[in-house]
Motif scaffolding. Structure first.
Motif, short mmCIF file in Angstrom:
data_model
loop_
_atom_site.label_atom_id
_atom_site.label_comp_id
_atom_site.label_asym_id
_atom_site.label_seq_id
_atom_site.Cartn_x
_atom_site.Cartn_y
_atom_site.Cartn_z
N UNK A 43 56.71 -93.85 9.84
CA UNK A 43 56.83 -94.54 8.63
C UNK A 43 55.60 -94.51 8.37
N UNK A 44 54.31 -94.00 8.77
CA UNK A 44 53.14 -93.82 7.89
C UNK A 44 53.38 -92.97 7.58
N UNK A 45 53.57 -91.65 7.70
CA UNK A 45 53.93 -90.73 7.26
C UNK A 45 55.12 -90.36 6.49
N UNK A 46 55.71 -91.19 6.24
CA UNK A 46 56.53 -91.09 5.02
C UNK A 46 55.87 -91.78 3.90
N UNK A 47 55.01 -93.42 4.29
CA UNK A 47 54.51 -93.65 3.20
C UNK A 47 53.07 -92.97 2.56
N UNK A 48 52.59 -92.24 4.11
CA UNK A 48 51.61 -91.40 3.10
C UNK A 48 51.30 -89.87 3.31
N UNK A 49 52.83 -89.06 3.34
CA UNK A 49 53.16 -88.04 2.27
C UNK A 49 52.92 -87.19 3.40
N UNK A 50 52.37 -87.53 4.95
CA UNK A 50 52.01 -86.43 5.59
C UNK A 50 52.22 -86.15 6.98
N UNK A 51 53.04 -85.09 7.15
CA UNK A 51 53.53 -84.52 8.07
C UNK A 51 52.73 -85.42 9.20
N UNK A 52 53.44 -85.31 10.47
CA UNK A 52 52.08 -85.64 11.80
C UNK A 52 52.08 -84.32 11.97
N UNK A 53 52.45 -83.48 12.24
CA UNK A 53 52.16 -81.88 12.65
C UNK A 53 50.85 -81.53 11.82
N UNK A 55 48.29 -84.60 11.21
CA UNK A 55 47.65 -85.15 10.57
C UNK A 55 47.29 -85.29 12.40
N UNK A 56 47.89 -85.27 13.63
CA UNK A 56 47.67 -85.55 15.15
C UNK A 56 47.26 -84.49 15.19
N UNK A 57 46.00 -84.87 16.58
CA UNK A 57 45.26 -83.65 16.65
C UNK A 57 43.82 -83.65 15.51
N UNK A 58 44.10 -83.70 14.81
CA UNK A 58 42.45 -83.69 13.57
C UNK A 58 41.85 -84.92 13.42
N UNK A 59 40.72 -85.21 12.57
CA UNK A 59 39.72 -86.04 12.51
C UNK A 59 40.42 -86.43 11.04
N UNK A 60 41.28 -87.83 11.42
CA UNK A 60 41.70 -88.70 9.68
C UNK A 60 40.43 -88.11 8.80
N UNK A 61 39.53 -88.50 8.52
CA UNK A 61 38.53 -88.43 7.12
C UNK A 61 37.68 -86.97 7.18
N UNK A 62 38.17 -86.19 8.18
CA UNK A 62 36.66 -85.32 7.59
C UNK A 62 38.38 -84.00 7.58
N UNK A 63 39.22 -84.16 7.95
CA UNK A 63 39.80 -83.02 8.32
C UNK A 63 41.61 -83.09 7.78
N UNK A 64 42.08 -84.30 7.50
CA UNK A 64 43.37 -83.58 6.94
C UNK A 64 43.65 -84.55 5.38
N UNK A 65 43.76 -83.46 4.92
CA UNK A 65 44.18 -83.71 3.17
C UNK A 65 45.63 -83.49 3.09
N UNK A 66 46.25 -84.61 1.83
CA UNK A 66 47.25 -84.51 1.36
C UNK A 66 47.33 -83.14 -0.19
N UNK A 67 48.49 -82.15 0.79
CA UNK A 67 48.31 -81.02 -0.20
C UNK A 67 49.82 -81.16 -0.27
#
Length: 67
Positions: A43-53, A55-67
């Motif tokens: 659900x979060x993946x769909x709403x955020x438009x970010x694949x789990x692959x 996001x998982x294992x990354x620092x959400x606020x420093x590393x995750x980017x919507x591309x």
């Protein structure tokens, strides 16, 4: 596990497997002590438009980017 947000405990979320988390009608993001994402449901993946692959294992606020 019930699927109503206000009736799901943190303890239940902590022990739920990925399939149970993906069945929930709300987003779930779990963090380790260092800020890295350890739980991320469909659900979060769909709403955020970010694949789990991406996001998982990354620092959400420093590393995750919507591309």
């Amino acid at each position: 596990m019930t699927d109503e947000f206000d009736s799901v405990s943190l303890a239940a979320l902590n022990v739920a497997d990925a399939e149970a988390l993906d069945a929930l009608p709300f987003g779930v993001i779990g963090f380790a002590g260092d800020g890295r994402v350890t739980r991320y449901n469909a659900y979060e993946s769909k709403c955020a438009g970010l694949r789990a692959a991406n996001v998982l294992g990354r620092h959400l606020f420093d590393e995750v980017r919507h591309v």
